[in-house]
Design a protein around this motif. Structure first.
Motif, PDB file in Angstrom:
ATOM      1  N   GLN A  54      -6.837 -27.250  10.089  1.00 20.02           N
ATOM      2  CA  GLN A  54      -7.481 -28.158  11.027  1.00 20.02           C
ATOM      3  C   GLN A  54      -8.055 -27.447  12.260  1.00 20.02           C
ATOM      4  O   GLN A  54      -8.967 -27.970  12.901  1.00 20.02           O
ATOM      5  N   VAL A  55      -7.499 -26.266  12.594  1.00 16.03           N
ATOM      6  CA  VAL A  55      -7.922 -25.581  13.816  1.00 16.03           C
ATOM      7  C   VAL A  55      -8.510 -24.209  13.510  1.00 16.03           C
ATOM      8  O   VAL A  55      -9.631 -23.881  13.902  1.00 16.03           O
TER       9      VAL A  55
ATOM     10  N   LYS B  97     -17.675 -29.966   8.707  1.00 15.87           N
ATOM     11  CA  LYS B  97     -16.681 -30.633   7.868  1.00 15.87           C
ATOM     12  C   LYS B  97     -15.924 -31.666   8.702  1.00 15.87           C
ATOM     13  O   LYS B  97     -15.451 -31.358   9.799  1.00 15.87           O
ATOM     14  N   GLY B  98     -15.778 -32.863   8.139  1.00 14.22           N
ATOM     15  CA  GLY B  98     -14.987 -33.890   8.804  1.00 14.22           C
ATOM     16  C   GLY B  98     -15.678 -34.455  10.021  1.00 14.22           C
ATOM     17  O   GLY B  98     -16.850 -34.166  10.326  1.00 14.22           O
ATOM     18  N   LYS B  99     -14.909 -35.254  10.742  1.00 15.80           N
ATOM     19  CA  LYS B  99     -15.400 -35.861  11.966  1.00 15.80           C
ATOM     20  C   LYS B  99     -14.335 -35.699  13.041  1.00 15.80           C
ATOM     21  O   LYS B  99     -13.429 -36.492  13.189  1.00 15.80           O
ATOM     22  N   ASN B 100     -14.439 -34.606  13.771  1.00 12.63           N
ATOM     23  CA  ASN B 100     -13.500 -34.333  14.850  1.00 12.63           C
ATOM     24  C   ASN B 100     -14.206 -33.483  15.900  1.00 12.63           C
ATOM     25  O   ASN B 100     -15.434 -33.330  15.872  1.00 12.63           O
ATOM     26  N   GLU B 101     -13.431 -32.961  16.825  1.00  8.37           N
ATOM     27  CA  GLU B 101     -14.011 -32.181  17.913  1.00  8.37           C
ATOM     28  C   GLU B 101     -14.735 -30.939  17.403  1.00  8.37           C
ATOM     29  O   GLU B 101     -15.782 -30.540  17.940  1.00  8.37           O
ATOM     30  N   PHE B 102     -14.178 -30.316  16.338  1.00  7.74           N
ATOM     31  CA  PHE B 102     -14.797 -29.097  15.838  1.00  7.74           C
ATOM     32  C   PHE B 102     -16.104 -29.392  15.107  1.00  7.74           C
ATOM     33  O   PHE B 102     -17.031 -28.580  15.133  1.00  7.74           O
ATOM     34  N   SER B 103     -16.202 -30.538  14.446  1.00  4.88           N
ATOM     35  CA  SER B 103     -17.473 -30.901  13.819  1.00  4.88           C
ATOM     36  C   SER B 103     -18.548 -31.141  14.884  1.00  4.88           C
ATOM     37  O   SER B 103     -19.724 -30.799  14.696  1.00  4.88           O
TER      38      SER B 103
END
Length: 583
Positions: A310-311, A337-343
């Protein structure tokens, strides 16, 4: 580089944290086990000693009976009774009856099943609770021994032992049936001890038994006789002490053995217990601890893996994107990838790189044209610099009617002029630049006969390319500012060296030179914009080399070993150079 970095760190930290906990647990567990075994051995030894004292007390009680009965009035009067024949008279019978009654009472006073016998030399009879029979002096003499005497009796249900004790009056060092007045004998069977062993075992003991070397063993009735006999064989391999604890291994099983010796009986009381039973609670606790440690480590690995996915993975992708961007790859993009802060960060990174790429594409051609125009301008500043002096020399020689000098100057000048007029190229071979500088030095040597020069450049280096007219200004400075101001003979030395991709051209002279302060001031001016007080020759060469080969290229100035000034021209070949292997 970053693939398992965070995962490895988290797992390593957890392992490092668990190591001291495990070591502390092992130390605590070992200390607890040692204390438990010590306390258990002490408790076992105390209980065995207490049991031994009970057995000895019963035996002491039995051994005191003969002493008490010997002083009985009826027994004392028996020594004065004599028979006229082989049969007892009425007085003797009545006396024996009274003695038998007292013997019966005495036997019933103890919990142990025992028997008392009275040997009367006066009537030559052995009196027991129920009988009075004749005895043989030889048999009696053979039986009587000091202390407790043990006789082994073999029966179908197993061996047992009879313990006997003799007392007689008067006491004498060597027993003689004819010299004593009264002999008392007390005996008991080993079944009494077996009864006590059974009761002792029922209190939580394992399998206590008595052992005397050369005599035998007294077991409790439910004992594992084969195991006890094998245990005794192992114990006999070393001398037994009066009180000790040993650990004995039999058929892969370790036993804790406690031993107590009885001085009065002459027997060893032995009890044993499997260590697995003693340590079973500790082993169960150990297994629970190991399970907990394993579960904690597994959970740590799971948490570390989730953090890694995840990180660490998104961060690694972003870092890789920045690294490629740093290397000039403006087409790089980071997968979202995905929908979070890193995306969100990945999307902003892609937008930023796309904008940078557009700006680079728009500006690149303009920047290239500006650089080419600047190179042409710098080159044009260098080309006319030398011709003024040459034409002045030709004019002077012509006035002096020195046609040889005019011809030589014209020849070298024509070669020089042909080289400069063809310099529409951005790069030339070092061999061409060296030939051009040689013509220049020949011209200067014609002007100054005291001028000498040397050229030492490796052949493989002469194949290298560099911008035109970068070596000539260095030589010109050496001649004009180094050799001309002094009246002595002058030497200009040109050397070349190559080390891998690093190319170095060095111009040394033995002329006037410069002070350290002047050298520092000149080097500082090379990196700044050209001003009116500074000549354009060295500055142009320094700037052109830096524009062509990067920030590591350019001029360095230092005192020369010849006594004048040393100027080094250094540059680094590009990695794409096809001829690097030839150096």
């Amino acid at each position: 580089m970053y693939r398992y970095n965070l995962f490895t760190k988290i797992v390593s930290i957890m392992v490092i944290m668990l190591i001291p906990i495990t070591i502390l647990y092992f130390y605590s567990n070992k200390t607890t086990t040692d204390v438990l075994r010590t306390e258990l051995n002490t408790s076992n030894s105390n209980q065995l000693s207490f049991f031994q004292n009970q057995v000895e007390s019963n035996m002491e009680l039995l051994s005191s009976w003969p002493i008490l009965l010997i002083h009985d009035p009826d027994i004392l009067s028996l020594k004065d009774t004599y028979l006229k024949g082989t049969h007892l008279n009425l007085d003797a019978i009545n006396l024996i009856k009274r003695i038998q009654t007292k013997i019966s009472i005495q036997e019933s006073s103890s919990n142990w099943k025992s028997k008392l016998y009275l040997y009367s030399p006066s009537i030559h009879r052995m009196v027991s609770e129920n009988d009075a029979i004749p005895y043989s002096d030889e048999d009696l003499k053979r039986e009587v021994k000091s202390g407790w005497h043990v006789e082994k009796i073999a029966e179908q249900d197993g061996d047992h032992f009879v313990f006997s004790w003799f007392s007689f009056t008067p006491f004498m060092s060597e027993f003689s049936p004819k010299k004593v007045n009264t002999i008392m004998k007390v005996e008991f069977d080993s079944r009494n001890i077996e009864d006590m062993l059974d009761k002792f075992k029922s209190d939580g003991r394992r399998d206590p038994f008595y052992y005397k070397q050369g005599t035998g063993l007294i077991f409790n009735r439910s004992a594992d006789k084969l195991l006890a006999e094998e245990l005794v064989e192992r114990l006999e391999q070393e001398q037994l002490r009066q009180s000790e604890n040993r650990t004995v291994n039999i058929k892969g099983e370790s036993y804790s053995v406690n031993i107590v010796y009885s001085d009065k009986m002459g027997w060893y009381l032995i009890d044993y217990m499997p260590l697995s039973e003693i340590l079973h609670p500790i082993q169960t606790s150990n297994r629970l601890f190991y399970f907990a440690i394993g579960a904690l480590l597994l959970m740590s690995c799971l948490v570390a893996y989730l953090l890694y996915v995840q990180v660490q993975v998104p961060v690694r992708l972003l870092v890789g994107g920045f690294q490629r961007l740093k290397q000039g790859d403006y087409s790089t993009r980071v997968e979202i990838k995905g929908k979070n802060e890193f995306s969100f960060l990945s999307g902003r990174f892609n937008s930023m790189v796309e904008q940078i790429q557009m700006l680079i594409e728009n500006v690149l051609m303009e920047k290239i044209h500006v650089r080419e125009a600047r190179l042409k301008q710098l080159q044009s500043q260098i080309n006319p610099h030398f011709f003024y002096n040459c034409f002045s020399f030709i004019t002077s020689m012509a006035k002096l009617d020195n046609m040889g000098a005019v011809v030589g100057m014209s020849h070298n000048l024509s070669r020089y002029y042909r080289y400069t007029t063809r310099q529409e190229r951005d790069l030339v071979a070092l061999s061409e630049e060296t030939e051009f500088v040689t013509h220049y030095l020949e011209i200067q040597k014609m002007r100054m006969s005291r001028l000498q020069y040397e050229v030492h450049i490796p052949q493989q280096m002469r194949k290298r390319d560099l911008p035109p007219l970068v070596l000539q200004p260095l030589v010109e400075n050496a001649v004009i500012h180094g050799i001309e101001p002094v009246s002595k003979e002058g030497l200009v030395r040109i050397t070349g060296s190559c080390n891998g991709r690093v190319m170095v051209l060095t111009v040394d002279d033995d002329g006037k030179g410069m002070t350290p302060e002047e050298i520092i001031e000149l080097e500082n001016k090379l990196g700044k914009a050209m001003d009116e007080e500074m000549g354009c020759g060295l500055w142009n060469v320094h700037q052109r080399m830096r524009l062509r080969f990067g920030e590591d290229a350019g001029l360095t100035i230092a005192p020369s070993p010849l006594g004048g000034l040393q100027v080094k021209l250094q540059w680094l070949l590009p990695l794409t150079d096809n001829n690097t292997d030839d150096i």
